[in-house]
Every structure is written in structure tokens, then in C-alpha cells.
Design a protein around this motif. Structure first.
Motif, PDB file in Angstrom:
ATOM      1  N   ASN A  27       0.848  -1.187   0.000  1.00  7.42           N
ATOM      2  CA  ASN A  27       0.000   0.000   0.000  1.00  7.42           C
ATOM      3  C   ASN A  27       0.889   1.243   0.000  1.00  7.42           C
ATOM      4  OD1 ASN A  27      -1.780   2.111   0.523  1.00  7.42           O
ATOM      5  ND2 ASN A  27      -3.074   0.849   1.822  1.00  7.42           N
ATOM      6  N   PRO A  28       0.825   2.058  -1.045  1.00  7.81           N
ATOM      7  CA  PRO A  28       1.749   3.192  -1.171  1.00  7.81           C
ATOM      8  C   PRO A  28       1.563   4.284  -0.117  1.00  7.81           C
ATOM      9  CG  PRO A  28       0.128   3.254  -2.925  1.00  7.81           C
ATOM     10  CD  PRO A  28      -0.066   1.947  -2.207  1.00  7.81           C
ATOM     11  N   HIS A  33       4.842   9.598  -0.385  1.00  5.14           N
ATOM     12  CA  HIS A  33       4.178  10.811   0.121  1.00  5.14           C
ATOM     13  C   HIS A  33       3.058  11.278  -0.810  1.00  5.14           C
ATOM     14  CE1 HIS A  33       3.713  14.570   2.290  1.00  5.14           C
ATOM     15  NE2 HIS A  33       3.719  15.183   1.116  1.00  5.14           N
ATOM     16  N   GLN A  34       3.325  11.331  -2.097  1.00  6.04           N
ATOM     17  CA  GLN A  34       2.309  11.825  -3.037  1.00  6.04           C
ATOM     18  C   GLN A  34       1.071  10.918  -3.053  1.00  6.04           C
ATOM     19  OE1 GLN A  34       2.300  14.808  -4.357  1.00  6.04           O
ATOM     20  NE2 GLN A  34       4.245  15.134  -3.319  1.00  6.04           N
ATOM     21  N   LEU A  41      -4.507  12.051   2.978  1.00  8.80           N
ATOM     22  CA  LEU A  41      -3.718  12.064   4.202  1.00  8.80           C
ATOM     23  C   LEU A  41      -2.698  13.200   4.164  1.00  8.80           C
ATOM     24  CD1 LEU A  41      -3.130   8.225   4.243  1.00  8.80           C
ATOM     25  CD2 LEU A  41      -4.610   9.502   5.814  1.00  8.80           C
ATOM     26  N   PRO A  42      -2.236  13.664   5.316  1.00 15.14           N
ATOM     27  CA  PRO A  42      -1.253  14.752   5.316  1.00 15.14           C
ATOM     28  C   PRO A  42       0.138  14.297   4.885  1.00 15.14           C
ATOM     29  CG  PRO A  42      -1.736  14.073   7.559  1.00 15.14           C
ATOM     30  CD  PRO A  42      -2.687  13.329   6.660  1.00 15.14           C
ATOM     31  N   SER A  43       0.418  13.015   5.021  1.00 14.73           N
ATOM     32  CA  SER A  43       1.720  12.452   4.657  1.00 14.73           C
ATOM     33  C   SER A  43       1.583  10.934   4.695  1.00 14.73           C
ATOM     34  CB  SER A  43       2.801  12.900   5.637  1.00 14.73           C
ATOM     35  OG  SER A  43       2.602  12.282   6.896  1.00 14.73           O
TER      36      SER A  43
END
Length: 115
Positions: A27-28, A33-34, A41-43
Motif C-alpha cells: 500500500n503506497p 508521500h504523493q 492524508l497529510p503524509s
């Protein structure tokens, strides 16, 4: 009475990526981050399995290395980089209550430990 308390060092995105690789979690949102931002999500965030690994240490401290145990845990919030986690197990009238808070005051996970 507090049976166990542990505060992690400040966590970083690399720790989340390493856990993702070690557990074959593709799951990336755990390492890109992107992708995490596109998912709202924020990060990047730590996986639930990341938190469960920390809880294993708590369970073994309370129940012993060879004791069987199980958790009833609800994930309540994301594990974000740049924060530490405080894991506590409290004996509350013969129930072992588990809580994971982040250093920003958020509750990450909450539940019970049975052994």
C-alpha cells in the motif's frame, strides 16, 4: 495501576517504509508521500501492523515472553512521521486496557490485552 509504559523515539517516514517492505505491504500510503496526499492524508502513515509490532513488546512485558495473549484493538487515528508514540497498558479492575497516543495528543489505538 500502570503495568507497562513505553515512549518510542520520534518516528520517521523511513521507519514506515521499512516496515511496509518487511511485511510485504504494498500500500503506497505507507511509503509514497504523493500517494498518501492523493488519498487525503497529510503524509505517509504507519500501518496498523507497525502499531501491533509495538504492542507485541508491551504484551510480552506484561504477560511474559512465553505467555499466549490476544488484543482487542481499534485503530483510532493515523501514525504520522515526526511524532513519537506512547504505549500504555493499565490494569483497570482486572482488565488490561491498552492505549497508544501520539505526541500531538491524538489517540492512535485503544483496546484490551487478554492473556
Amino acid at each position: 495501576m500502570t503495568a507497562y509504559r513505553y515512549t518510542t523515539p520520534i518516528l520517521d517516514a523511513l521507519a514506515f517504509a521499512r516496515m511496509s517492505m518487511a511485511t510485504d505491504d504494498s500500500n503506497p500510503i505507507h511509503f509514497d508521500h504523493q500517494a498518501a496526499v492523493r488519498a487525503g492524508l497529510p503524509s505517509v502513515i504507519g500501518s496498523g501492523l507497525f502499531v501491533m509490532g509495538l504492542l507485541d513488546k508491551a504484551a510480552r512485558s506484561v504477560a511474559g515472553d512465553h505467555a499466549g495473549y490476544k488484543f482487542d484493538i481499534q485503530m483510532r487515528g493515523p501514525v504520522l512521521p515526526g511524532r513519537s508514540l506512547e504505549i500504555s497498558v493499565v490494569d483497570d479492575q482486572d482488565r488490561l486496557v491498552v492505549q497508544v497516543n501520539d505526541s500531538a495528543g491524538g489517540v492512535v489505538a485503544k483496546g484490551r490485552l487478554h492473556y
